[in-house]
Design an enzyme around this catalytic site. Structure first.
Site, PDB file in Angstrom:
ATOM      1  N   THR A  55      37.693  34.447  39.400  1.00 44.64           N
ATOM      2  CA  THR A  55      36.210  34.242  39.767  1.00 44.64           C
ATOM      3  C   THR A  55      35.572  33.395  38.426  1.00 44.64           C
ATOM      4  OG1 THR A  55      36.088  36.286  40.755  1.00 44.64           O
ATOM      5  CG2 THR A  55      33.878  35.202  40.144  1.00 44.64           C
ATOM      6  N   TYR A 118      34.378  35.963  52.285  1.00 45.79           N
ATOM      7  CA  TYR A 118      33.636  35.408  53.584  1.00 45.79           C
ATOM      8  C   TYR A 118      34.210  36.114  54.669  1.00 45.79           C
ATOM      9  CZ  TYR A 118      31.588  32.383  56.939  1.00 45.79           C
ATOM     10  OH  TYR A 118      30.823  31.829  57.894  1.00 45.79           O
ATOM     11  N   TYR A 144      43.155  42.066  43.292  1.00 41.60           N
ATOM     12  CA  TYR A 144      41.632  42.000  42.721  1.00 41.60           C
ATOM     13  C   TYR A 144      40.549  42.104  43.763  1.00 41.60           C
ATOM     14  CZ  TYR A 144      37.957  38.964  40.454  1.00 41.60           C
ATOM     15  OH  TYR A 144      36.724  38.699  39.800  1.00 41.60           O
ATOM     16  N   ARG A 149      31.274  40.067  45.832  1.00 43.06           N
ATOM     17  CA  ARG A 149      31.517  38.843  46.184  1.00 43.06           C
ATOM     18  C   ARG A 149      32.374  38.654  47.336  1.00 43.06           C
ATOM     19  NH1 ARG A 149      30.715  35.110  40.735  1.00 43.06           N
ATOM     20  NH2 ARG A 149      30.921  33.623  42.208  1.00 43.06           N
ATOM     21  N   LYS A 173      42.641  44.799  39.648  1.00 45.97           N
ATOM     22  CA  LYS A 173      41.355  44.605  38.999  1.00 45.97           C
ATOM     23  C   LYS A 173      40.128  45.097  39.911  1.00 45.97           C
ATOM     24  CE  LYS A 173      38.349  40.882  37.078  1.00 45.97           C
ATOM     25  NZ  LYS A 173      38.300  39.385  37.074  1.00 45.97           N
ATOM     26  N   ILE A 215      39.361  42.665  32.527  1.00 46.67           N
ATOM     27  CA  ILE A 215      39.403  41.324  32.537  1.00 46.67           C
ATOM     28  C   ILE A 215      38.114  40.943  32.632  1.00 46.67           C
ATOM     29  CG2 ILE A 215      40.273  39.538  33.951  1.00 46.67           C
ATOM     30  CD1 ILE A 215      42.314  41.239  35.052  1.00 46.67           C
TER      31      ILE A 215
END
Length: 311
Positions: A55, A118, A144, A149, A173, A215
């Site tokens: 990201t 999305y 992840y 998001r 993550k 991270i």
């Protein structure tokens, strides 16, 4: 009992894996020389690993060819000094396969694969996606999960099923503010499953429940101090780790006044590390936010160390 097929890399993947930004020039081209300089700075400052094109690296602003170029440049710059874990996920399944295979071919230690954004897939569809990616390569994968998001949360039971059926899915993550959820990840996946925090204020607390590291975008500003939190915890210096956790909080807060990595790039620009460029539709923060950033950086003494900060 047989050892895990990826036990060696599992032992190495720990601590602060720095998610390095993707620097651009004034004309919005890739600034690969600055990327190399940033990676050397991170490693010299004590970061335990390097990641790119997650990201913080603005992957959705890069073409596939550019993503591979950033990965290859970073791999070369790391030169085996610390583990290298590029982000290879995309909203597109075939692109994810292509990038993850590229990571394997270049010799990455592992790949980090984001929940597709999305699309908002079902848990069944997420399972099929990640299983297909895992079966397409022989390197270890870190899933992840960033529901803020991507619009969907990868449930702990789905992750546990992936862990059971795909030996090379070795960790996750979790950029997930639901701390109950991250506890259930280790409950369902087992305590040897690698859990990394992607939420700055949970980096330290997640170590206490069995996390292997984090991270954190903040590592781009104070790589040494962010790494020291883990070093102190691993050494049993709980009071020192706690103190560092709270010491970093004002910086953590201001770096998320706007969408990551806009404040981060503004801060690095103020420090003289990069040209603070983002590609549209991303842009630099407002002037008021930039003034907040400047004030916080100054409180850490970072504006007095332009070009030589090595915290």
């Amino acid at each position: 009992m047989n050892a895990h097929p990826f036990e060696e890399i599992k032992q190495k993947l720990k601590g602060s894996i720095a998610p390095v930004i993707t620097p651009f020039t004034e004309d919005d081209s890739l600034d690969l020389e600055t990327l190399r300089e940033l990676i050397n700075w991170h490693i010299d400052s004590g970061s335990h690993g390097i990641s790119v094109t997650g990201t913080t690296g603005e992957p959705s602003s890069l073409t596939l060819a550019e993503r591979e170029q950033v990965m290859e440049t970073a791999f070369s710059a790391v030169a085996g000094r610390v583990p290298f874990v590029p982000g290879t996920g995309s909203t597109n399944h075939k692109e994810t396969l292509q990038l993850t295979k590229a990571a394997q071919e270049m010799g990455a230690d592992a790949a980090m694969v984001i929940v597709p954004y999305y699309n908002k897939p079902s848990q069944h569809a997420l399972f099929k996606h990640f299983k297909a990616v895992a079966e397409s390569v022989d390197i270890p994968l870190i899933v992840y999960n960033i529901p803020g998001r991507t619009g969907v949360n990868l449930e702990a039971k789905t992750l546990a099923r992936l862990n059971e059926e795909c030996p090379n899915i070795i960790g996750v993550k979790e950029s997930n503010k639901d701390f109950e959820h991250v506890n259930r990840v280790l409950l369902n996946c087992g305590r040897d499953f690698l859990l990394f925090s992607g939420i700055e204020l949970l980096c330290y607390p997640m170590l206490a429940i069995g996390g292997k590291g984090y991270i954190s975008a903040t590592a781009n500003i104070l790589p040494g101090k962010v790494a020291e939190v883990y070093n102190a915890w691993e050494a049993g210096n709980v009071e020192e780790a706690t103190q560092l956790h709270y010491e970093l909080m004002p910086l953590n807060d201001v770096l998320f006044r706007d969408t990551n990595p806009a404040p981060l790039k503004a801060a690095l620009g103020m420090m003289g590390k990069i040209k603070p460029r983002l590609r549209l539709p991303m842009d630099v923060p407002s002037q008021s936010i930039q003034e907040e950033i400047r004030t916080v950086l100054n409180s850490y003494g970072l504006l007095n160390k332009i070009g030589s900060e090595s915290q």
